[in-house]
Design a protein around this motif. Structure first.
Motif, PDB file in Angstrom:
ATOM      1  N   LEU A   4       0.864  -1.175   0.000  1.00  0.00           N
ATOM      2  CA  LEU A   4       0.000   0.000   0.000  1.00  0.00           C
ATOM      3  C   LEU A   4       0.899   1.223   0.000  1.00  0.00           C
ATOM      4  N   ALA A  24      -3.085   0.310  -3.886  1.00  0.00           N
ATOM      5  CA  ALA A  24      -2.798  -1.040  -3.406  1.00  0.00           C
ATOM      6  C   ALA A  24      -2.333  -1.916  -4.568  1.00  0.00           C
ATOM      7  N   PHE A  29      -8.078  -5.990  -5.177  1.00  0.00           N
ATOM      8  CA  PHE A  29      -8.716  -5.608  -3.921  1.00  0.00           C
ATOM      9  C   PHE A  29     -10.179  -5.241  -4.122  1.00  0.00           C
ATOM     10  N   TYR A  32     -12.335  -6.074  -1.130  1.00  0.00           N
ATOM     11  CA  TYR A  32     -11.834  -5.664   0.167  1.00  0.00           C
ATOM     12  C   TYR A  32     -12.481  -4.352   0.590  1.00  0.00           C
ATOM     13  N   MET A  34     -11.716  -0.832   1.948  1.00  0.00           N
ATOM     14  CA  MET A  34     -10.546   0.043   1.905  1.00  0.00           C
ATOM     15  C   MET A  34     -10.827   1.272   2.758  1.00  0.00           C
ATOM     16  N   SER A  53     -16.557  -2.357  -1.251  1.00  0.00           N
ATOM     17  CA  SER A  53     -16.451  -2.519  -2.694  1.00  0.00           C
ATOM     18  C   SER A  53     -17.703  -2.018  -3.396  1.00  0.00           C
ATOM     19  N   ARG A  71     -13.326   5.420  -3.843  1.00  0.00           N
ATOM     20  CA  ARG A  71     -12.411   4.406  -4.344  1.00  0.00           C
ATOM     21  C   ARG A  71     -12.650   4.161  -5.817  1.00  0.00           C
ATOM     22  N   ASP A  76      -7.609  -0.123  -7.909  1.00  0.00           N
ATOM     23  CA  ASP A  76      -7.278  -0.483  -6.517  1.00  0.00           C
ATOM     24  C   ASP A  76      -6.753   0.734  -5.759  1.00  0.00           C
ATOM     25  N   CYS A  95      -3.350   4.065   5.410  1.00  0.00           N
ATOM     26  CA  CYS A  95      -4.255   3.360   4.509  1.00  0.00           C
ATOM     27  C   CYS A  95      -4.406   1.913   4.986  1.00  0.00           C
ATOM     28  N   VAL A  97      -6.488  -1.953   4.019  1.00  0.00           N
ATOM     29  CA  VAL A  97      -7.403  -2.791   3.249  1.00  0.00           C
ATOM     30  C   VAL A  97      -7.629  -4.063   4.064  1.00  0.00           C
ATOM     31  N   ARG A  99     -10.317  -7.841   4.664  1.00  0.00           N
ATOM     32  CA  ARG A  99     -11.413  -8.707   4.276  1.00  0.00           C
ATOM     33  C   ARG A  99     -11.333  -9.957   5.123  1.00  0.00           C
TER      34      ARG A  99
END
Length: 115
Positions: A4, A24, A29, A32, A34, A53, A71, A76, A95, A97, A99
């Motif tokens: 990242l 990223a 991603f 994910y 973010m 997402s 985003r 990404d 930052c 990310v 999941r």
């Protein structure tokens, strides 16, 4: 290897604006969450804003109405537009990310709000 890379921090006067970006890499991603967290000296790391997402967002109470997260799944990338900055926004911004219990952090970028 997940990486990242944050950019956009710096020094700004109270009432000013900054835009942080995080790119990223290492995998896709798209699915994910973010987001951005921050940590001021002597304080715990706290939520600034996250985006799923699908585009759903959640903001920390102290930044609602002033910060906007967005985003771009194809790149990404997650961006944080910060307006009406206050001295209490001074912190290192990270930052993130994540999941399903899997998460990664950037190295952090310093934001300083001072006259």
């Amino acid at each position: 290897q997940v990486q990242l890379v944050e950019s956009g921090g710096g020094l700004v006067q109270p009432g000013g604006s900054l835009r942080l970006s995080c790119v990223a890499s290492g995998r896709s991603f798209s699915f994910y969450v973010m987001g951005w967290y921050r940590q001021a000296p002597g304080k715990e790391r706290e939520l600034v804003a996250v985006v799923t997402s699908g585009g759903s967002t959640n903001y920390g109470d102290s930044v609602k109405g002033r910060f906007t997260i967005s985003r771009e799944n194809a790149k990404d990338t997650v961006t944080l537009q910060m307006n009406s900055l206050k001295p209490e926004d001074t912190a290192v911004y990270y930052c993130n990310v994540r999941r399903l219990g899997e998460g990664y952090w950037g190295q952090g970028t310093q934001v300083t709000v001072s006259s």
